[in-house]
Design an enzyme around this catalytic site. Sequence first.
Site, PDB file in Angstrom:
ATOM      1  N   ASP A  30      68.565  10.641  21.437  1.00  0.00           N
ATOM      2  CA  ASP A  30      69.977  11.160  20.603  1.00  0.00           C
ATOM      3  C   ASP A  30      69.945  11.547  19.338  1.00  0.00           C
ATOM      4  OD1 ASP A  30      73.132  10.117  21.878  1.00  0.00           O
ATOM      5  OD2 ASP A  30      72.849  10.496  19.621  1.00  0.00           O
ATOM      6  N   ILE A  31      70.703  12.453  18.883  1.00  0.00           N
ATOM      7  CA  ILE A  31      70.670  13.021  17.520  1.00  0.00           C
ATOM      8  C   ILE A  31      71.260  11.846  16.499  1.00  0.00           C
ATOM      9  CG2 ILE A  31      72.884  14.004  17.334  1.00  0.00           C
ATOM     10  CD1 ILE A  31      71.634  16.657  16.411  1.00  0.00           C
ATOM     11  N   ASN A  82      79.573   7.186  29.235  1.00  0.00           N
ATOM     12  CA  ASN A  82      80.781   7.006  29.000  1.00  0.00           C
ATOM     13  C   ASN A  82      81.780   7.889  29.820  1.00  0.00           C
ATOM     14  OD1 ASN A  82      80.496   5.082  26.957  1.00  0.00           O
ATOM     15  ND2 ASN A  82      79.626   6.667  25.621  1.00  0.00           N
ATOM     16  N   GLY A  88      85.108   6.879  24.665  1.00  0.00           N
ATOM     17  CA  GLY A  88      84.389   7.731  23.782  1.00  0.00           C
ATOM     18  C   GLY A  88      83.572   8.677  24.164  1.00  0.00           C
ATOM     19  N   GLN A  89      83.803   9.447  25.412  1.00  0.00           N
ATOM     20  CA  GLN A  89      82.875  10.488  25.957  1.00  0.00           C
ATOM     21  C   GLN A  89      83.182  11.699  24.902  1.00  0.00           C
ATOM     22  OE1 GLN A  89      83.440  11.971  29.793  1.00  0.00           O
ATOM     23  NE2 GLN A  89      81.741  13.309  29.632  1.00  0.00           N
ATOM     24  N   SER A  90      82.006  12.210  24.170  1.00  0.00           N
ATOM     25  CA  SER A  90      82.244  13.237  23.482  1.00  0.00           C
ATOM     26  C   SER A  90      81.713  14.796  23.790  1.00  0.00           C
ATOM     27  CB  SER A  90      81.798  13.191  21.664  1.00  0.00           C
ATOM     28  OG  SER A  90      80.476  12.608  22.136  1.00  0.00           O
ATOM     29  N   HIS A  95      75.801  12.362  31.086  1.00  0.00           N
ATOM     30  CA  HIS A  95      74.505  11.759  30.415  1.00  0.00           C
ATOM     31  C   HIS A  95      74.549  10.469  30.568  1.00  0.00           C
ATOM     32  CE1 HIS A  95      77.871  12.285  27.362  1.00  0.00           C
ATOM     33  NE2 HIS A  95      77.594  11.340  26.764  1.00  0.00           N
ATOM     34  N   HIS A  97      72.921   7.214  28.523  1.00  0.00           N
ATOM     35  CA  HIS A  97      72.442   6.548  27.355  1.00  0.00           C
ATOM     36  C   HIS A  97      71.352   5.739  27.868  1.00  0.00           C
ATOM     37  CE1 HIS A  97      75.485   8.099  24.450  1.00  0.00           C
ATOM     38  NE2 HIS A  97      76.680   8.129  25.489  1.00  0.00           N
TER      39      HIS A  97
HETATM   40  P1  DGP Z   1      79.158  10.358  24.523  1.00  0.00           P
HETATM   41  O1  DGP Z   1      79.960   9.764  23.007  1.00  0.00           O
HETATM   42  O2  DGP Z   1      78.983   9.276  25.460  1.00  0.00           O
HETATM   43  O3  DGP Z   1      79.725  11.515  24.791  1.00  0.00           O
HETATM   44  O4  DGP Z   1      77.512  10.632  23.879  1.00  0.00           O
HETATM   45  C1  DGP Z   1      77.421  12.007  23.321  1.00  0.00           C
HETATM   46  C2  DGP Z   1      76.068  11.735  22.539  1.00  0.00           C
HETATM   47  O5  DGP Z   1      75.540  12.999  22.530  1.00  0.00           O
HETATM   48  C3  DGP Z   1      76.322  11.039  21.338  1.00  0.00           C
HETATM   49  O6  DGP Z   1      75.351   9.825  21.235  1.00  0.00           O
HETATM   50  C4  DGP Z   1      75.537  12.117  20.285  1.00  0.00           C
HETATM   51  C5  DGP Z   1      74.833  13.031  21.345  1.00  0.00           C
HETATM   52  N1  DGP Z   1      74.604  14.202  20.851  1.00  0.00           N
HETATM   53  C6  DGP Z   1      75.672  15.313  20.567  1.00  0.00           C
HETATM   54  N2  DGP Z   1      75.295  16.455  20.073  1.00  0.00           N
HETATM   55  C7  DGP Z   1      73.844  16.330  20.193  1.00  0.00           C
HETATM   56  C8  DGP Z   1      72.863  17.303  20.104  1.00  0.00           C
HETATM   57  O7  DGP Z   1      73.199  18.371  19.713  1.00  0.00           O
HETATM   58  N3  DGP Z   1      71.534  16.790  20.069  1.00  0.00           N
HETATM   59  C9  DGP Z   1      71.180  15.801  20.749  1.00  0.00           C
HETATM   60  N4  DGP Z   1      70.001  15.303  20.662  1.00  0.00           N
HETATM   61  N5  DGP Z   1      72.256  14.628  20.773  1.00  0.00           N
HETATM   62  C10 DGP Z   1      73.628  14.943  20.681  1.00  0.00           C
END
Ligand code: DGP
Length: 109
Positions: A30-31, A82, A88-90, A95, A97
């Site tokens: 995760d970033i 999520n 909080g799904q973004s 995916h 976690h």
């Molecule tokens: P959620 O909030 O459950 O939708 O989690 C989305 C996750 O995705 C969040 O923890 C940050 C991660 N994320 C978003 N953009 C990127 C990206 O470009 N690269 C990586 N490695 N992770 C990302």
Amino acid sequence: MADTIFGKIIRREIPADIVYEDDQCLAFNDISPQAPVHILVIPRQPYEDATQANAATLGHVMQVAARLGAERCPNGFRLVTNIGPEAGQSVQHLHIHVLGGRAMQWPPG
Ligand code: DGP
């Protein structure tokens, strides 16, 4: 469904720190890590969330997530997916976690 940042990672259009992949899924760090271990496991098929995925795909990504957690977090870990705005799904691409490497609180915030 709409393309997302995870679609770009699958197609290698943007970089990611990939830790595992197979014909059905990809796993990468995760970033914005929320724990010492924070991996995302995504299917190559772009299902919007876990309510949309078929059982085989959902089962596969959960199994891979559990294996990665077990390998990297011997004292335990958490699998989270999520779904929707209140959770909080973004990113609108299913995916899982994998969170671990520290003690977790319950209930989650
Ligand atoms: P959620 O909030 O459950 O939708 O989690 C989305 C996750 O995705 C969040 O923890 C940050 C991660 N994320 C978003 N953009 C990127 C990206 O470009 N690269 C990586 N490695 N992770 C990302």
